[in-house]
Write a protein that holds these residues in place. Structure first.
Motif, short mmCIF file in Angstrom:
data_model
loop_
_atom_site.label_atom_id
_atom_site.label_comp_id
_atom_site.label_asym_id
_atom_site.label_seq_id
_atom_site.Cartn_x
_atom_site.Cartn_y
_atom_site.Cartn_z
N LEU B 43 0.83 -1.21 0.00
CA LEU B 43 0.00 0.00 0.00
C LEU B 43 0.87 1.27 0.00
CD1 LEU B 43 -3.16 0.85 0.54
CD2 LEU B 43 -2.29 1.39 2.78
N GLY B 46 2.74 1.65 -3.34
CA GLY B 46 1.84 2.11 -4.40
C GLY B 46 1.53 3.59 -4.28
N VAL B 47 1.23 4.06 -3.06
CA VAL B 47 0.89 5.47 -2.85
C VAL B 47 2.11 6.36 -3.06
CG1 VAL B 47 0.07 7.16 -1.14
CG2 VAL B 47 -1.05 4.93 -1.33
N TYR B 53 -5.06 6.28 -7.43
CA TYR B 53 -5.61 5.66 -6.24
C TYR B 53 -5.75 4.14 -6.39
CZ TYR B 53 -6.62 10.17 -4.13
OH TYR B 53 -6.49 11.40 -3.55
N ALA B 56 -3.41 1.67 -4.74
CA ALA B 56 -3.54 1.34 -3.33
C ALA B 56 -4.41 0.10 -3.12
CB ALA B 56 -4.14 2.51 -2.56
N GLY B 59 -2.70 -3.41 -2.11
CA GLY B 59 -2.23 -3.35 -0.70
C GLY B 59 -3.40 -3.45 0.27
N ALA B 60 -4.45 -2.67 0.00
CA ALA B 60 -5.62 -2.66 0.88
C ALA B 60 -6.28 -4.03 0.92
CB ALA B 60 -6.61 -1.60 0.41
#
Lengths: 185, 321
Positions: B43, B46-47, B53, B56, B59-60
């Protein structure tokens, strides 16, 4: 002028509250002794029943039982000073304790429910009297401190208040649960 | 030499079964933490790479998967914990006295906590568990873990409200049938500056604080240095707190890290022992086969059980059966 007035008012308030405090402490001593008195009377009420029960089951010394009965009569008669009441209670306590130990030799009596109830009530009353005496001594100490220390000593002198003696606890009371031994045979 | 209850083949079998469960749960928890940690890295990566968006999402998703796995271990852990308390702690209790039982979900109720009058503050948040009850000879007793808190609220200059929780009490409350009859209320609390000043005022200006409770001045110097006693009946307080009882309470208190509080109400004795630790909880990352894992639990059970003997509560010669 205002400051003088405030000082006078403060001195008056302080004086009145101290005076009242002394009287309250003195009354506490009287009340504390009354509490002992009530408990002693409650205990003496057990005696006739106790003596009769012991008589029925044992050939315990007649003289001792008569002595206990006589001491109880004296206590019940009234007109005794505080010290006389305490002395009399000491004698009664000693005589009954002796009797309680001796009756250990009588299995029939030890098995009697009425006697067991009387015995435990007697022990309970002993502990309650010990507590009442300690309460009395705490009140006396509080009062004595107040009249012997400045500025209480000035008021005490004006009121002719005298220190009061505390009650000396017996060795049995200090041990406190010595009565338990009576039950352990 | 007494036989250790853990040497009983039935108890050994229980411990071994629970040990196998423990290993499975510990491993599952480790794995779910690992997955959540990995998800967090994906996450953040990625961010921080500045992608959209959508970067993310993987990861989430991994973190959510980790959380689901973790929640499954929570249920398994509750079952393991309950079995440990009932079967292993229960066996330790029976080893001390056959009458002793543990009820993990039971505890002192909040109303009873208030009724003990051990503390002057009523809790805003209350939890009690692990109630152990039984009989030591003639005396019925029980004790529970209790955590009682009150809250305070403050508002800052921007109008934001903050709630802070404060402990009223955290530890074990012991309750036993007292060996004497009494009708009043006697409370014995640790002496501190506040209570000392309060008692001075109560003595100097009787009736100022209302109520029918008075400060009781007792003769035992060590006891009076440690505790402040209030009672509705001066004589009854001394009937309960005999010189021998005060000595015993001082001895008991000296064995504790924090000063205890006591109350005598309705012919019952309550003692609050402030403690830092949570008892009767099974280990998760330590072997159940390790003999030391039950040591502190057994110590606390024995300590509570022995109070009856130490305070001589089985001596029933004062007209109470």
């Amino acid at each position: 002028m205002l400051i003088v007035a405030i000082i006078i008012i403060l001195a008056l308030v302080f004086g009145i509250s101290f005076y009242n405090g002394l009287i309250r402490k003195r009354n506490q001593v009287t009340n504390a002794f009354s509490a002992i008195d009530v408990m002693l009377k409650k205990r003496y009420d057990l005696l006739p029943n106790l003596v009769e029960t012991v008589k029925q089951y044992t050939n315990y010394e007649e003289g001792v039982l008569t002595k206990i009965t006589n001491l109880r009569s004296q206590a019940a008669a009234g007109q005794l000073s505080n010290q006389e009441k305490l002395d009399l209670d000491k004698q009664i306590g000693k005589a009954v304790s002796g009797m309680m130990i001796s009756v250990e030799n009588y299995p029939d009596l030890k098995a009697n429910q009425n006697f067991l109830n009387l015995q435990s009530t007697w022990t309970e009353s002993e502990e309650q009297i010990a507590a009442a005496r300690r309460n009395y001594n705490a009140s006396v100490t509080n009062y004595n401190n107040a009249i012997m220390m400045f500025p209480g000593s000035i008021f005490a002198g004006m009121l002719s208040y005298q220190p009061v003696a505390v009650i000396e606890n017996t060795v049995e009371e200090r041990q406190n649960i010595s009565a338990k031994d009576l039950f352990n045979s | 030499m007494p036989v250790d209850f853990r040497n009983d083949p039935a108890v050994q079998l229980i411990i071994q079964t629970l040990e196998a469960d423990r290993k499975v749960i510990a491993e599952a928890k480790r794995k779910s933490f690992f997955i959540m940690g990995g998800g967090a890295i994906v996450l953040i990566a990625g961010v921080s790479l500045g992608l959209s968006y959508f970067a993310a999402v993987p990861g989430a998703a991994i973190i959510i998967y980790g959380l689901v796995r973790y929640s499954k271990t929570t249920t398994a852990f509750s079952i393991y914990k309950d079995a440990f308390k009932k079967k292993v702690v229960g066996a330790a209790l029976r080893d001390i006295d056959q009458s002793l039982i543990i009820e993990p979900l039971q505890g002192m109720t909040e109303s009873e906590f208030d009724d003990t009058r051990l503390f002057s503050t009523s809790p805003d948040r209350y939890h009690s568990e692990d109630q152990v009850s039984g009989k030591a000879d003639k005396t019925r007793f029980y004790f529970s873990e209790v955590h009682a808190e009150y809250k305070s609220e403050s508002t800052d200059s921007k109008g934001r409200k903050t709630t802070t929780w404060h402990d009223i009490f955290k530890g074990i409350i012991f309750a036993a049938d007292f060996n004497k009859n009494f009708h009043g209320v006697t409370i014995v609390r640790p002496k501190d500056i506040g209570s000392t000043i309060g008692s001075w005022f109560a003595k100097a200006v009787p009736g100022l604080f209302g109520g029918d409770s008075q400060v009781v001045e007792l003769e035992n110097i060590e006891f009076s240095k440690t505790f402040i006693t209030n009672s509705t009946d001066q004589i009854e307080a001394r009937y309960i707190l005999t010189p021998a009882m005060m000595d015993k309470l001082c001895e008991l208190n000296n064995r504790c890290s924090y000063t205890v509080s006591l109350s005598f109400i309705d012919s019952h004795l309550y003692i609050a022992f402030p403690l830092d630790e949570n008892y009767f909880e099974p280990p998760l990352y330590k072997s159940l086969l390790d003999p030391s894992c039950l040591e502190r639990d057994i110590y606390i059970i024995r300590f509570m059980y022995d109070i009856v003997k130490e305070l001589d509560l089985n001596t029933r010669i004062w007209g109470k059966a």
